[in-house]
Design a protein around this motif. Structure first.
Motif, PDB file in Angstrom:
ATOM      1  N   ALA A 192       6.199  21.874  38.084  1.00 15.39           N
ATOM      2  CA  ALA A 192       5.351  23.062  38.129  1.00 15.39           C
ATOM      3  C   ALA A 192       5.998  24.146  38.989  1.00 15.39           C
ATOM      4  O   ALA A 192       6.055  25.329  38.609  1.00 15.39           O
ATOM      5  N   SER A 193       6.518  23.744  40.154  1.00 16.18           N
ATOM      6  CA  SER A 193       7.106  24.741  41.058  1.00 16.18           C
ATOM      7  C   SER A 193       8.386  25.325  40.470  1.00 16.18           C
ATOM      8  O   SER A 193       8.623  26.531  40.555  1.00 16.18           O
ATOM      9  N   ALA A 194       9.212  24.484  39.847  1.00 15.65           N
ATOM     10  CA  ALA A 194      10.467  24.970  39.273  1.00 15.65           C
ATOM     11  C   ALA A 194      10.195  25.916  38.103  1.00 15.65           C
ATOM     12  O   ALA A 194      10.811  26.985  37.993  1.00 15.65           O
ATOM     13  N   GLY A 195       9.254  25.509  37.250  1.00 15.22           N
ATOM     14  CA  GLY A 195       8.921  26.375  36.120  1.00 15.22           C
ATOM     15  C   GLY A 195       8.357  27.701  36.595  1.00 15.22           C
ATOM     16  O   GLY A 195       8.705  28.773  36.077  1.00 15.22           O
ATOM     17  N   ALA A 196       7.500  27.637  37.611  1.00 21.40           N
ATOM     18  CA  ALA A 196       6.881  28.856  38.128  1.00 21.40           C
ATOM     19  C   ALA A 196       7.922  29.769  38.761  1.00 21.40           C
ATOM     20  O   ALA A 196       7.950  30.982  38.504  1.00 21.40           O
ATOM     21  N   ALA A 197       8.800  29.202  39.580  1.00 21.23           N
ATOM     22  CA  ALA A 197       9.813  30.028  40.244  1.00 21.23           C
ATOM     23  C   ALA A 197      10.735  30.676  39.218  1.00 21.23           C
ATOM     24  O   ALA A 197      11.084  31.862  39.333  1.00 21.23           O
ATOM     25  N   ALA A 198      11.114  29.916  38.195  1.00 27.83           N
ATOM     26  CA  ALA A 198      12.001  30.470  37.169  1.00 27.83           C
ATOM     27  C   ALA A 198      11.290  31.548  36.354  1.00 27.83           C
ATOM     28  O   ALA A 198      11.895  32.550  35.958  1.00 27.83           O
ATOM     29  N   THR A 199      10.005  31.365  36.124  1.00 28.08           N
ATOM     30  CA  THR A 199       9.234  32.381  35.400  1.00 28.08           C
ATOM     31  C   THR A 199       9.259  33.702  36.168  1.00 28.08           C
ATOM     32  O   THR A 199       9.402  34.782  35.588  1.00 28.08           O
ATOM     33  N   LEU A 200       9.148  33.596  37.495  1.00 27.84           N
ATOM     34  CA  LEU A 200       9.151  34.807  38.321  1.00 27.84           C
ATOM     35  C   LEU A 200      10.482  35.542  38.235  1.00 27.84           C
ATOM     36  O   LEU A 200      10.517  36.769  38.271  1.00 27.84           O
ATOM     37  N   LEU A 201      11.577  34.810  38.118  1.00 31.65           N
ATOM     38  CA  LEU A 201      12.905  35.411  38.224  1.00 31.65           C
ATOM     39  C   LEU A 201      13.578  35.642  36.870  1.00 31.65           C
ATOM     40  O   LEU A 201      14.754  35.984  36.821  1.00 31.65           O
ATOM     41  N   GLY A 258      -3.507  28.589  38.243  1.00 35.26           N
ATOM     42  CA  GLY A 258      -2.176  29.001  37.821  1.00 35.26           C
ATOM     43  C   GLY A 258      -1.859  28.540  36.408  1.00 35.26           C
ATOM     44  O   GLY A 258      -1.280  29.285  35.607  1.00 35.26           O
ATOM     45  N   THR A 259      -2.252  27.304  36.109  1.00 33.87           N
ATOM     46  CA  THR A 259      -2.020  26.762  34.765  1.00 33.87           C
ATOM     47  C   THR A 259      -2.743  27.603  33.730  1.00 33.87           C
ATOM     48  O   THR A 259      -2.182  27.958  32.678  1.00 33.87           O
ATOM     49  N   ALA A 260      -3.995  27.924  34.020  1.00 36.08           N
ATOM     50  CA  ALA A 260      -4.787  28.706  33.066  1.00 36.08           C
ATOM     51  C   ALA A 260      -4.160  30.081  32.838  1.00 36.08           C
ATOM     52  O   ALA A 260      -4.012  30.530  31.698  1.00 36.08           O
ATOM     53  N   LEU A 261      -3.758  30.725  33.933  1.00 38.31           N
ATOM     54  CA  LEU A 261      -3.190  32.070  33.809  1.00 38.31           C
ATOM     55  C   LEU A 261      -1.904  32.070  32.988  1.00 38.31           C
ATOM     56  O   LEU A 261      -1.729  32.879  32.073  1.00 38.31           O
ATOM     57  N   ARG A 269       1.290  38.933  28.972  1.00 40.34           N
ATOM     58  CA  ARG A 269       1.095  39.768  30.163  1.00 40.34           C
ATOM     59  C   ARG A 269       1.967  39.276  31.306  1.00 40.34           C
ATOM     60  O   ARG A 269       1.825  38.166  31.782  1.00 40.34           O
ATOM     61  N   ARG A 270       2.833  40.160  31.764  1.00 41.76           N
ATOM     62  CA  ARG A 270       3.720  39.818  32.865  1.00 41.76           C
ATOM     63  C   ARG A 270       2.907  39.532  34.139  1.00 41.76           C
ATOM     64  O   ARG A 270       3.227  38.615  34.898  1.00 41.76           O
ATOM     65  N   ALA A 271       1.849  40.321  34.341  1.00 38.70           N
ATOM     66  CA  ALA A 271       1.047  40.147  35.562  1.00 38.70           C
ATOM     67  C   ALA A 271       0.455  38.738  35.617  1.00 38.70           C
ATOM     68  O   ALA A 271       0.470  38.088  36.666  1.00 38.70           O
ATOM     69  N   ALA A 272      -0.039  38.264  34.473  1.00 40.66           N
ATOM     70  CA  ALA A 272      -0.620  36.916  34.442  1.00 40.66           C
ATOM     71  C   ALA A 272       0.452  35.880  34.765  1.00 40.66           C
ATOM     72  O   ALA A 272       0.195  34.907  35.497  1.00 40.66           O
ATOM     73  N   VAL A 274       3.134  36.332  36.557  1.00 44.77           N
ATOM     74  CA  VAL A 274       3.538  36.438  37.964  1.00 44.77           C
ATOM     75  C   VAL A 274       2.488  35.813  38.884  1.00 44.77           C
ATOM     76  O   VAL A 274       2.801  34.973  39.740  1.00 44.77           O
ATOM     77  N   VAL A 275       1.230  36.200  38.679  1.00 42.20           N
ATOM     78  CA  VAL A 275       0.170  35.646  39.535  1.00 42.20           C
ATOM     79  C   VAL A 275       0.041  34.140  39.314  1.00 42.20           C
ATOM     80  O   VAL A 275      -0.092  33.354  40.270  1.00 42.20           O
ATOM     81  N   GLY A 276       0.103  33.733  38.054  1.00 37.72           N
ATOM     82  CA  GLY A 276       0.011  32.300  37.735  1.00 37.72           C
ATOM     83  C   GLY A 276       1.130  31.514  38.402  1.00 37.72           C
ATOM     84  O   GLY A 276       0.908  30.429  38.955  1.00 37.72           O
ATOM     85  N   SER A 277       2.330  32.065  38.388  1.00 38.44           N
ATOM     86  CA  SER A 277       3.469  31.367  39.004  1.00 38.44           C
ATOM     87  C   SER A 277       3.278  31.238  40.509  1.00 38.44           C
ATOM     88  O   SER A 277       3.550  30.178  41.097  1.00 38.44           O
ATOM     89  N   ALA A 278       2.823  32.324  41.120  1.00 40.47           N
ATOM     90  CA  ALA A 278       2.592  32.277  42.570  1.00 40.47           C
ATOM     91  C   ALA A 278       1.554  31.206  42.898  1.00 40.47           C
ATOM     92  O   ALA A 278       1.706  30.448  43.869  1.00 40.47           O
ATOM     93  N   LEU A 279       0.523  31.103  42.058  1.00 34.85           N
ATOM     94  CA  LEU A 279      -0.509  30.092  42.296  1.00 34.85           C
ATOM     95  C   LEU A 279       0.051  28.675  42.144  1.00 34.85           C
ATOM     96  O   LEU A 279      -0.275  27.775  42.919  1.00 34.85           O
ATOM     97  N   LEU A 280       0.903  28.485  41.155  1.00 39.10           N
ATOM     98  CA  LEU A 280       1.476  27.144  40.964  1.00 39.10           C
ATOM     99  C   LEU A 280       2.373  26.759  42.135  1.00 39.10           C
ATOM    100  O   LEU A 280       2.379  25.602  42.573  1.00 39.10           O
ATOM    101  N   LEU A 281       3.146  27.732  42.623  1.00 43.35           N
ATOM    102  CA  LEU A 281       3.993  27.441  43.788  1.00 43.35           C
ATOM    103  C   LEU A 281       3.133  27.072  44.994  1.00 43.35           C
ATOM    104  O   LEU A 281       3.410  26.107  45.703  1.00 43.35           O
ATOM    105  N   ALA A 282       2.064  27.839  45.182  1.00 39.27           N
ATOM    106  CA  ALA A 282       1.160  27.541  46.301  1.00 39.27           C
ATOM    107  C   ALA A 282       0.520  26.167  46.105  1.00 39.27           C
ATOM    108  O   ALA A 282       0.405  25.374  47.055  1.00 39.27           O
ATOM    109  N   GLY A 283       0.114  25.871  44.870  1.00 46.16           N
ATOM    110  CA  GLY A 283      -0.505  24.576  44.581  1.00 46.16           C
ATOM    111  C   GLY A 283       0.440  23.425  44.882  1.00 46.16           C
ATOM    112  O   GLY A 283       0.041  22.392  45.424  1.00 46.16           O
TER     113      GLY A 283
END
Ligand code: SF4
Lengths: 317, 275
Positions: A192-201, A258-261, A269-272, A274-283
Motif C-alpha cells: 500500500a505504501s509503495a503504491g501510494a508513494a509511486a502514485t504521488l511521484l 485512502g483505498t476508497a479515494l 482526478r489527480r486530487a483524489a 494525491v489525497v488517497g495516497s497520503a492517507l495510505l502512507l499515513a495508514g
C-alpha cells in the motif's frame, strides 16, 4: 486456594473477548508484575518497519514497471526505494544500545535469528536498490543496473515481510500468537505504501499499476489485520487499548479512506489520487505503530502471559 | 547441545524454595562477585521484595509471597487466636535466576553471536560482542535478560562462568546458608529435586511441584530446576513458557507465503498492459 492478604499475590480476570473460544479464567500473578520484559526498542524500529517495507515493495514495483514498459513509474519507484534504503540503516543503527558496534551484526550469520537474516538481506538489498537507482539516473553500466534492479526486486518482498517474523519470534503473546497473520499485514502495508508513494511521484497517465498495487495492498493490509485481531481473541485486546488502540483505529480509518479515494477517483482526478495516497502512507505508518505499541501492552500485563499458558496446561490435562 | 565433546556434563542449579528463608544472601553474593551495579532504592510495599524481578542489574531475585489465614479483621478481633491463624498463613520465598534453557530463545535470536552456550551448557552473554540490539529482551519467555540503561548492553546471570572454569560453585550457591540453592551436574540436581519433592509432599504440602525439570516443554528443559510450593505464576514464573524459535518453520512459512502474495500483487497490477 487461599485468599491474598492486602497486596498479596494478584488475581486477574481474563475475559473472553470477541472471537474468543475460551471461557473466563482466574489468573494468579506475582503482585500483578509482568512475567515478560518490555521491549527496549524505540521509535526507530517501527519507523524502520515502514521504510524497509516501503523500500522493499518499491524495488519490486520498479523492477516490474521497467519490464512492463512504464519508465516513469519505474524511475519513481527506484527513487523511493533509494530513499528507503538510505534512512533504514541509520534508523537501525541509532536504536542499538552500542551503535558503534553495529558491525558486530556482520561477524556471523545466524539462521535462527530473524534479525541476523534480516541484516544480511538488507546488506544485499540496500546496495542493490541503491545501485539500481543511481546507475539508472546516471545512465551508466546498464547491464549492472539491470542486475542490481533484479536482485533488489527479488529481495523486495523479503524486506517487506521479514520484520513481521522478527517481532513474532518473541515471547510477547500479541506478536507471537499472530505469527501466521503478521507477515500478511506487513506485506499489505508495504505494498500500500509503495503504491501510494509511486502514485504521488508518477504522472497520472502512467500511474495505473501503482494505484492498483496501492489498492490491493491496502485491502490485504485491512483484511489481514482484521483476521489477526479476530484470531487473537482475548490476546488481541491490546489493539483496543490505550495508544495501540488509537494507532490501530487510525490505521484502519486512513487505509480505508485512502483505498476508497484511489480506487474510485484515482484514475480521473489527480486530487483524489494525491489525497488517497497520503492517507495510505499515513495508514501504513499507523499500522506499524499499532503493532509496535500493542507488544508493550501485551508484555506489561501478566494476564496475557499466564492465562493462555495455564489454559494450555489444563487442556493437556 | 553445545557442540562440545569434552565429557564435561551439563551443570545446573536446583533451587529448593521449601527451605529458602529469604535472607537474600544470594542476591548480595551475586552482586558482589559479578560486580553488578546497584539498583535504585525503592520500597515496593510487596512484602520483603524490593528488587521486584530479574533484570540487567538483578541476576538472583528473591520473591516473597504472604497470603492466607491472617485477615486484618480477625487480627483485630482477637490477638489470642494467632496460633490457629498461623496454620493457614503462608509466607513463600523463592530465589529466581536465569533458567539456562536448552533451547534458549535469547541465544537463538541474538544476531551478533554475543550469547553462546558454554562447555557447561550454560547460556552466557559476551559483553565485548553484545551491541545492544535488544532482541533477546522480549525473546526470553521468562523475562530474565534486559538491557542495562547505563551501558546499552544486555546482561543476565552467567551461572558464574568464571568460577565454574576454576572448579568453584556459583557465588549464590556458595552463599546460601540453608542449601536452598544447590549446584552440580544437572542430572544430580534433577534427582535431588525429585527426592525433595517426595519428602515435601509426604509432609503434606499439596501444592508442591517441580519446575523446569526434565527435557520436555517449550524450552526443551532448563538448567535451573526449582521445587515450588505453589503454581509457578504465583512466583511470577510463566507456567508453560515456550521459546519463539521453536516455531521458526511456521514463522518463515507464513512470511514466505506473504512475500509471494506481495510479489503476485505487484505482478498482477501490470497484467494486460493497462495504464
Ligand atoms: S531464561 Fe531467558 S535469559 Fe535465561 S537462557 Fe532462557 S531465554 Fe535466555
Amino acid at each position: 486456594m487461599t485468599t491474598p492478604v492486602g497486596r498479596g499475590p494478584g488475581r486477574r480476570r481474563l475475559r473472553g473477548g470477541p472471537g474468543s473460544v475460551v471461557p473466563s479464567a482466574q489468573i494468579r500473578t506475582y503482585y500483578d508484575r509482568p512475567v515478560l520484559k518490555q521491549p527496549v526498542w524505540t521509535w526507530e524500529i517501527p519507523a524502520y518497519f515502514f521504510t524497509g517495507g516501503l523500500a522493499g515493495a518499491s524495488a519490486s514495483l520498479g523492477s516490474m514497471a521497467r519490464r512492463g514498459g512504464h519508465p516513469l513509474l519505474a524511475r519513481a519507484a527506484r527513487r523511493i526505494a533509494l530513499g528507503g534504503v538510505v534512512v533504514s540503516p541509520a534508523l537501525l543503527i541509532s536504536d542499538l544500545g552500542r551503535p558503534e558496534r553495529f558491525h558486530h551484526m556482520l561477524r556471523v550469520f545466524r539462521p535462527t535469528s530473524p534479525m541476523s537474516v534480516g541484516t544480511w538481506v538488507l546488506t544485499v538489498f540496500g546496495p542493490a536498490a541503491g545501485a539500481s537507482a543511481v546507475l539508472a539516473e546516471l545512465g551508466w553500466w546498464p547491464r549492472l543496473q539491470r542486475l542490481a534492479e533484479t536482485v533488489a526486486g527479488g529481495l523486495g518482498p523479503v524486506m517487506a515481510t521479514y520484520t513481521a517474523v522478527l517481532v513474532a519470534d518473541t515471547a510477547i503473546p500479541v506478536w507471537h500468537e499472530a505469527r501466521h497473520e503478521l507477515p500478511f499485514v506487513f506485506a499489505g502495508s508495504a505494498a500500500a505504501s509503495a503504491g501510494a508513494a509511486a502514485t504521488l511521484l508518477t504522472p497520472a497517465s502512467e500511474s495505473g499499476p501503482a494505484r492498483r498495487v496501492a489498492v490491493t495492498g491496502a485491502l490485504l493490509e485491512l483484511g489481514a489485520a482484521e483476521v489477526m485481531r479476530v484470531r487473537l481473541g482475548e490476546q488481541g485486546e491490546p489493539y483496543r487499548l490505550a495508544d495501540a488502540g488509537r494507532w490501530s483505529r487510525a490505521a484502519t480509518a486512513c487505509t480505508a479512506a485512502g483505498t476508497a479515494l484511489i480506487g474510485l477517483g484515482g484514475r480521473r482526478r489527480r486530487a483524489a489520487a494525491v489525497v488517497g495516497s497520503a492517507l495510505l502512507l499515513a495508514g501504513s505508518v499507523c499500522q506499524r505503530w499499532a503493532v509496535y505499541r500493542a507488544g508493550f501492552i501485551s508484555a506489561a500485563d501478566p494476564k496475557y502471559t499466564v492465562g493462555p499458558q495455564r489454559r494450555r496446561i489444563e487442556e493437556r490435562g | 547441545m553445545t557442540g562440545y565433546d569434552d565429557g564435561q556434563p551439563r551443570m545446573g542449579f536446583f533451587t529448593d524454595t521449601s527451605v529458602c528463608i529469604g535472607c537474600k544472601a544470594c542476591e548480595v553474593a551475586c552482586k558482589e562477585w559479578n560486580g553488578v551495579p546497584e539498583n535504585p532504592f525503592a520500597w515496593t510495599g510487596e512484602s520483603y521484595d524490593n528488587t521486584s524481578s530479574l533484570g540487567a542489574n538483578t541476576w538472583r531475585h528473591v520473591a516473597f509471597i504472604e497470603s492466607g489465614g491472617q485477615s486484618t479483621a480477625s487480627t483485630v478481633q482477637s490477638a489470642s487466636s494467632v496460633q490457629s491463624e498461623d496454620e493457614d498463613f503462608r509466607w513463600l520465598m523463592s530465589s529466581d535466576v536465569c533458567k539456562h534453557c536448552t533451547t534458549a530463545a535469547c541465544l537463538d535470536v541474538c544476531p551478533t553471536g554475543a550469547l553462546f552456550k558454554t562447555e557447561f551448557e550454560t547460556v552466557v552473554v559476551q559483553e565485548d560482542v553484545c551491541n545492544g540490539c535488544g532482541y533477546c529482551v522480549p525473546a526470553c519467555p521468562y523475562g530474565v535478560i534486559d538491557r542495562r540503561e547505563s551501558d546499552g548492553r544486555a546482561w543476565k546471570c552467567t551461572l558464574c562462568y568464571d568460577r565454574l572454569k576454576v572448579g568453584e560453585e556459583p557465588a549464590c550457591a556458595k552463599a546460601c546458608p540453608t542449601d536452598s540453592i544447590n549446584f552440580g551436574t544437572l542430572e544430580a540436581m534433577t534427582a535431588m529435586a525429585a527426592d525433595r519433592l517426595d519428602v515435601v509432599v509426604a509432609a503434606g504440602r499439596a501444592g508442591a511441584q517441580l519446575y523446569g525439570d526434565g527435557p520436555s516443554g517449550g524450552v526443551d528443559g532448563a538448567g535451573s530446576v526449582f521445587l515450588l510450593l505453589d503454581d509457578p505464576e504465583v512466583y511470577g514464573l510463566p507456567p508453560d513458557p515456550i521459546a519463539g524459535s521453536k516455531h521458526l518453520p511456521s514463522l518463515w512459512g507464513a512470511a514466505a507465503a506473504a512475500a509471494v502474495t506481495l510479489a503476485g500483487a505487484v505482478a498482477a497490477a501490470f497484467v494486460g498492459g493497462r495504464r
